[in-house]
Write an enzyme that holds these catalytic residues in place. Structure first.
Site, short mmCIF file in Angstrom:
data_model
loop_
_atom_site.label_atom_id
_atom_site.label_comp_id
_atom_site.label_asym_id
_atom_site.label_seq_id
_atom_site.Cartn_x
_atom_site.Cartn_y
_atom_site.Cartn_z
N HIS A 155 0.82 -1.22 0.00
CA HIS A 155 0.00 0.00 0.00
C HIS A 155 0.86 1.27 0.00
O HIS A 155 0.42 2.30 0.50
CB HIS A 155 -0.96 0.04 1.20
CG HIS A 155 -1.70 -1.25 1.43
ND1 HIS A 155 -2.92 -1.52 0.87
CD2 HIS A 155 -1.35 -2.35 2.14
CE1 HIS A 155 -3.31 -2.73 1.23
NE2 HIS A 155 -2.38 -3.27 1.99
N LYS A 165 15.32 22.25 -11.36
CA LYS A 165 14.75 20.93 -11.63
C LYS A 165 15.72 19.97 -12.33
O LYS A 165 16.52 20.35 -13.18
CB LYS A 165 13.50 21.08 -12.51
CG LYS A 165 12.34 21.74 -11.82
CD LYS A 165 11.72 20.85 -10.74
CE LYS A 165 11.02 19.69 -11.35
NZ LYS A 165 9.58 19.80 -11.41
N GLU A 175 9.84 8.33 -17.00
CA GLU A 175 8.45 8.74 -17.26
C GLU A 175 8.01 8.39 -18.67
O GLU A 175 6.89 7.93 -18.91
CB GLU A 175 8.29 10.25 -17.03
CG GLU A 175 8.43 10.66 -15.57
CD GLU A 175 8.59 12.16 -15.41
OE1 GLU A 175 8.00 12.93 -16.19
OE2 GLU A 175 9.33 12.59 -14.50
#
Ligand code: ARG
Length: 458
Positions: A155, A282, A289
């Site tokens: 989970h 960044k 991705e």
């Protein structure tokens, strides 16, 4: 004039030529098409179906056409519809009469089935090679991290401690099954359809076994209608590739999380990250991705072809021309993803301190505390309850289990003794799980060794 133009009194509308034509995408089957035609022509000559001299000339000229295509000297025509008729037309243009005998006892329907099967077999081999490289890379990293403790999750909540090696070996097993699925699919693809003709076989005494042998097929197809009209082998490929992409995508998702500031378990190499056009700070895991994203198009190919096939009456229908782009795109996509994924994991920096720290907070040793009480004679449900209360108390006190004093332990259960500290040490928690499949160092080392054996040489 079209190769099939005899019964027509009008030219095809140019929009239909364009619409109907598949040469834009099936041109990439030129090698399979030529090799298949060579084997067919040789067989026709041996069987005396066409003059052996013609067969020889066809084979020789097809070889020249192949070199010319590879040298970029051949321009295909939309007008000639697909790769099969383009090559036949070029052949006839070069040798006339003899070239016109090539298509004896053959249809484009069995021809395209042959070409696609050859293509799928080759590409399965290529993809499996890339998956094996990835699996070797996993074992290399695992080998160096059999004692790198990290939290295992359920989970996405910290659950029990494992090691990085153990976690990576989970993916090793998934990719191993992917290899198995691809090998299975390959076995069912390895069936030679020529001799099925358009749908009902042919009256010529073809030697199908000879063609199968020369093209390295395991056997010949058993039913002509089936051989020209099913694409289940392509669907199996798409399905196996979809599952492999799903595995890679899950892995990417984890790497993206691990690479986040919040986890900090890994840092992607600069060479495998990209920046932001606006936010100077960044460093994004775009590669991971994009692999996760590209998984969608492979699934799309699978769903597309399943849907295309679901309502087609036997035997060949032009709908089936839609099979190729799905297959090509899925193969291209996974072949693009696998090497870059492998290189990405080979270059990422592993922050073992953060992994250990992640395993330390969050009570990943709570199960072991309960197991400790069981070993001291409590029933497991009772032990579970005691430790549950301990965790509730610890949360309130802002402590980890190993920060409890002996008095605190005793207050929860008189059964606790000094040896509890050793029993709930993370390393001990891992070491105790030494059953086959578990994370204990020796178990994982054996699994790595066994993994190398199962994988074979690099
Ligand atoms: N380009 C066709 C395909 O990809 C080849 C087979 C065409 N056969 C036919 N009868 N129209 O499926």
């Amino acid at each position: 004039m079209k190769l099939w133009g005899g019964r027509f009194s009008k030219a095809t509308d140019s929009r239909v030529d364009d619409f109907n034509s598949s040469i834009r995408f099936d041109a990439r089957l030129y090698r399979q098409d030529i090799k298949g035609s060579m084997a067919h022509a040789e067989m026709l000559g041996r069987q005396g179906i066409i003059p052996p001299g013609d067969a020889e000339l066809i084979v020789k000229t097809l070889g020249e056409i192949l070199s010319d295509i590879e040298a970029g000297k051949v321009a295909f025509e939309i007008d000639a519809e697909d790769i099969h008729m383009n090559i036949e037309k070029i052949l006839i243009g070069r040798i006339g009469e003899a070239g016109k005998r090539l298509h004896t006892g053959r249809s484009r329907n069995d021809q395209v089935a042959l070409d696609l099967r050859m293509y799928v077999k080759d590409e399965i081999d290529a993809v499996c090679g890339m998956i094996k490289n990835l699996m070797h890379a996993l074992l290399d990293i695992a080998e160096a991290h059999t004692t790198t403790v990290m939290p295992g999750y359920t989970h996405l909540q910290k659950a029990q401690p494992v090691t990085l090696a153990h976690h990576l070996l989970a993916y090793f097993e998934m990719f191993m099954r992917d290899l198995g699925r691809l090998a299975d699919a390959r076995g069912r693809t390895d069936v030679m359809p020529l001799g099925s003709g358009a749908l009902a076989g042919t009256t010529y005494p073809l030697d199908r076994e000879f063609v199968a042998r020369s093209l390295d097929f395991a056997c010949v197809s058993r039913n002509s209608l089936d051989a020209v009209s099913d694409r289940d082998f392509a669907i199996e490929l798409l399905s196996a590739l979809s599952v492999a992409m799903m595995h890679m995508s899950r892995f990417c998702e984890e790497l993206i999380l691990w690479n986040s500031h919040e986890f900090g378990f890994i840092e992607m190499d600069d060479a495998y990250s990209t920046g932001s056009s606006i936010m100077p700070q960044k460093k994004n895991p775009d590669v991971a991705e994009l692999i996760r994203g590209k998984t969608g198009r492979v699934y799309g190919g699978l769903m597309g072809l399943l849907t295309t096939m679901k309502g087609i009456p036997l035997a060949y229908n032009k709908d089936m021309q839609e099979d190729k782009e799905a297959v090509f795109d899925a193969v291209d996509t996974i072949k693009l993803c696998l090497p870059v994924f492998t290189a990405m994991i080979q270059t990422m920096r592993l922050n073992t301190g953060a992994m250990k720290k992640g395993a330390s907070g969050g009570f990943t040793n709570a199960t072991d505390a309960a197991d400790y009480l069981v070993k001291k004679g409590l029933a497991f449900r009772e032990a579970h309850e005691v430790v549950g209360k301990i965790v509730a108390y610890a949360l309130g006190a802002g402590k980890a289990l190993d920060e409890f004093s002996m008095d605190e332990f005793k207050a929860c259960s008189p059964v606790f003794e000094d040896d509890v500290y050793e029993a709930i040490r993370l390393e001990a928690c891992v070491a105790g799980r030494s059953l086959v499949g578990g994370p204990a160092k020796g178990t994982v080392e054996a699994a790595i060794l066994e993994g190398r054996r199962r994988l074979g040489p690099r």
